[in-house]
Design a protein around this motif. Sequence first.
Motif, PDB file in Angstrom:
ATOM      1  N   THR A  31      35.243-103.756  -7.141  1.00 39.94           N
ATOM      2  CA  THR A  31      35.616-104.861  -6.257  1.00 39.94           C
ATOM      3  C   THR A  31      35.118-104.641  -4.834  1.00 39.94           C
ATOM      4  OG1 THR A  31      37.491-105.628  -7.511  1.00 39.94           O
ATOM      5  CG2 THR A  31      37.686-105.818  -5.141  1.00 39.94           C
ATOM      6  N   SER A  32      35.170-103.407  -4.363  1.00 43.82           N
ATOM      7  CA  SER A  32      34.726-103.122  -2.994  1.00 43.82           C
ATOM      8  C   SER A  32      33.240-103.423  -2.852  1.00 43.82           C
ATOM      9  CB  SER A  32      35.003-101.658  -2.636  1.00 43.82           C
ATOM     10  OG  SER A  32      36.387-101.416  -2.695  1.00 43.82           O
ATOM     11  N   THR A  76      35.940 -98.947   0.553  1.00 44.35           N
ATOM     12  CA  THR A  76      36.791 -98.394  -0.488  1.00 44.35           C
ATOM     13  C   THR A  76      38.263 -98.659  -0.179  1.00 44.35           C
ATOM     14  OG1 THR A  76      37.567 -96.314  -1.481  1.00 44.35           O
ATOM     15  CG2 THR A  76      36.527 -96.118   0.675  1.00 44.35           C
ATOM     16  N   GLN A  77      38.941 -99.241  -1.125  1.00 46.00           N
ATOM     17  CA  GLN A  77      40.370 -99.484  -0.944  1.00 46.00           C
ATOM     18  C   GLN A  77      41.101 -98.160  -0.800  1.00 46.00           C
ATOM     19  OE1 GLN A  77      44.289 -99.575  -1.507  1.00 46.00           O
ATOM     20  NE2 GLN A  77      43.283 -99.063  -3.433  1.00 46.00           N
ATOM     21  N   SER A  78      40.905 -97.288  -1.813  1.00 43.27           N
ATOM     22  CA  SER A  78      41.678 -96.041  -1.879  1.00 43.27           C
ATOM     23  C   SER A  78      41.170 -94.980  -0.904  1.00 43.27           C
ATOM     24  CB  SER A  78      41.592 -95.461  -3.295  1.00 43.27           C
ATOM     25  OG  SER A  78      40.231 -95.207  -3.616  1.00 43.27           O
ATOM     26  N   THR A  81      37.469 -92.712  -4.034  1.00 43.81           N
ATOM     27  CA  THR A  81      36.628 -92.885  -5.224  1.00 43.81           C
ATOM     28  C   THR A  81      35.456 -91.893  -5.200  1.00 43.81           C
ATOM     29  OG1 THR A  81      37.288 -95.175  -5.318  1.00 43.81           O
ATOM     30  CG2 THR A  81      35.292 -94.628  -6.514  1.00 43.81           C
ATOM     31  N   GLU A 217      39.600-107.181 -16.318  1.00 37.60           N
ATOM     32  CA  GLU A 217      40.596-106.108 -16.160  1.00 37.60           C
ATOM     33  C   GLU A 217      41.961-106.532 -16.687  1.00 37.60           C
ATOM     34  OE1 GLU A 217      39.276-103.685 -12.154  1.00 37.60           O
ATOM     35  OE2 GLU A 217      40.287-105.590 -11.921  1.00 37.60           O
TER      36      GLU A 217
HETATM   37  C1  F6R Z   1      39.034-103.740  -9.392  1.00 39.84           C
HETATM   38  C2  F6R Z   1      39.323-102.326  -9.149  1.00 39.84           C
HETATM   39  C3  F6R Z   1      38.191-101.319  -9.218  1.00 39.84           C
HETATM   40  C4  F6R Z   1      37.982-100.728  -7.822  1.00 39.84           C
HETATM   41  C5  F6R Z   1      36.929 -99.626  -7.830  1.00 39.84           C
HETATM   42  C6  F6R Z   1      36.692 -99.072  -6.428  1.00 39.84           C
HETATM   43  O1  F6R Z   1      40.179-104.543  -9.406  1.00 39.84           O
HETATM   44  O2  F6R Z   1      40.412-101.963  -8.852  1.00 39.84           O
HETATM   45  O3  F6R Z   1      36.988-101.894  -9.680  1.00 39.84           O
HETATM   46  O4  F6R Z   1      37.567-101.772  -6.963  1.00 39.84           O
HETATM   47  O5  F6R Z   1      37.369 -98.579  -8.639  1.00 39.84           O
HETATM   48  O6  F6R Z   1      37.862 -98.557  -5.895  1.00 39.84           O
HETATM   49  P1  F6R Z   1      38.008 -98.249  -4.333  1.00 39.84           P
HETATM   50  O7  F6R Z   1      37.871 -99.547  -3.615  1.00 39.84           O
HETATM   51  O8  F6R Z   1      39.369 -97.659  -4.188  1.00 39.84           O
HETATM   52  O9  F6R Z   1      36.908 -97.308  -3.967  1.00 39.84           O
END
Ligand code: F6R
Length: 235
Positions: A31-32, A76-78, A81, A217
């Motif tokens: 998603t990012s 990146t959300q988290s 990754t 998903e």
């Molecule tokens: C989609 C989802 C995954 C994350 C991907 C990247 O809903 O959750 O595709 O987007 O694993 O994660 P981050 O953004 O945390 O690096």
Amino acid sequence: MAGEILIADEVRISFEELRTLRRINVVASGTSRHAGLAGQYMFQQLANLPAEVDYASEFEYRNPQIGRAEITIVITQSGETADTMSAQRMAKQKGSRTIAISNVVGSTIAREADGVLYTHAGPEISIASTKAFTAQIGVLFLLAGYLAQVREEISRDALRGWIKELLALPEKTRTVLKTSDQCRQLADRFRKSEDFLFLGRAIHYPVAMDGALKLKEVSYIHAEGYPAGEAKHGS
Ligand code: F6R
């Protein structure tokens, strides 16, 4: 800089460097990365800067031709990754400055970046990542506007106009959320369908790709026997 409309001290890269940038690289996953593809349109249209978007997992295998004249934006959300982290390290090794767009304060990727823009979207609890995507797009829009301002690619009036549009979004979001009954009815009507097509052009293309990812998903989780929304979210 005198008379600036957008201030982004968190970018922590000098005006001089931002003015002489030749290109932006975006690295991200899932998603990012889709948010990054939407950002590509913004950087090119608002700041007149060429932008490339890579799958973080592929970045290191293509010997990216980058250095100090490019910045790498790591979304990146988290902030944890693994593929995205190695792409960031590779970019740094090549001499590129990095700006992280992350939701988690103090995450590894945020700590290793030169500049950090936090999305502050709150914790992602259930699959799929949705509010993180929206917030990432908002931050990318602000960053593109900021670069346009620093590089004098946009007039003050035009920038004010874009910011006004951005500030109108919460109200528009509330209007969309009022359609939840209609969405429920549509979900009920189409829940047995086996194929869906998501269509979108220009900046809506990455949005369509993310819509498709979300549906995959959620239906995958459902097929595994977990009611959508109750499964633990991995990122
Ligand atoms: C989609 C989802 C995954 C994350 C991907 C990247 O809903 O959750 O595709 O987007 O694993 O994660 P981050 O953004 O945390 O690096």
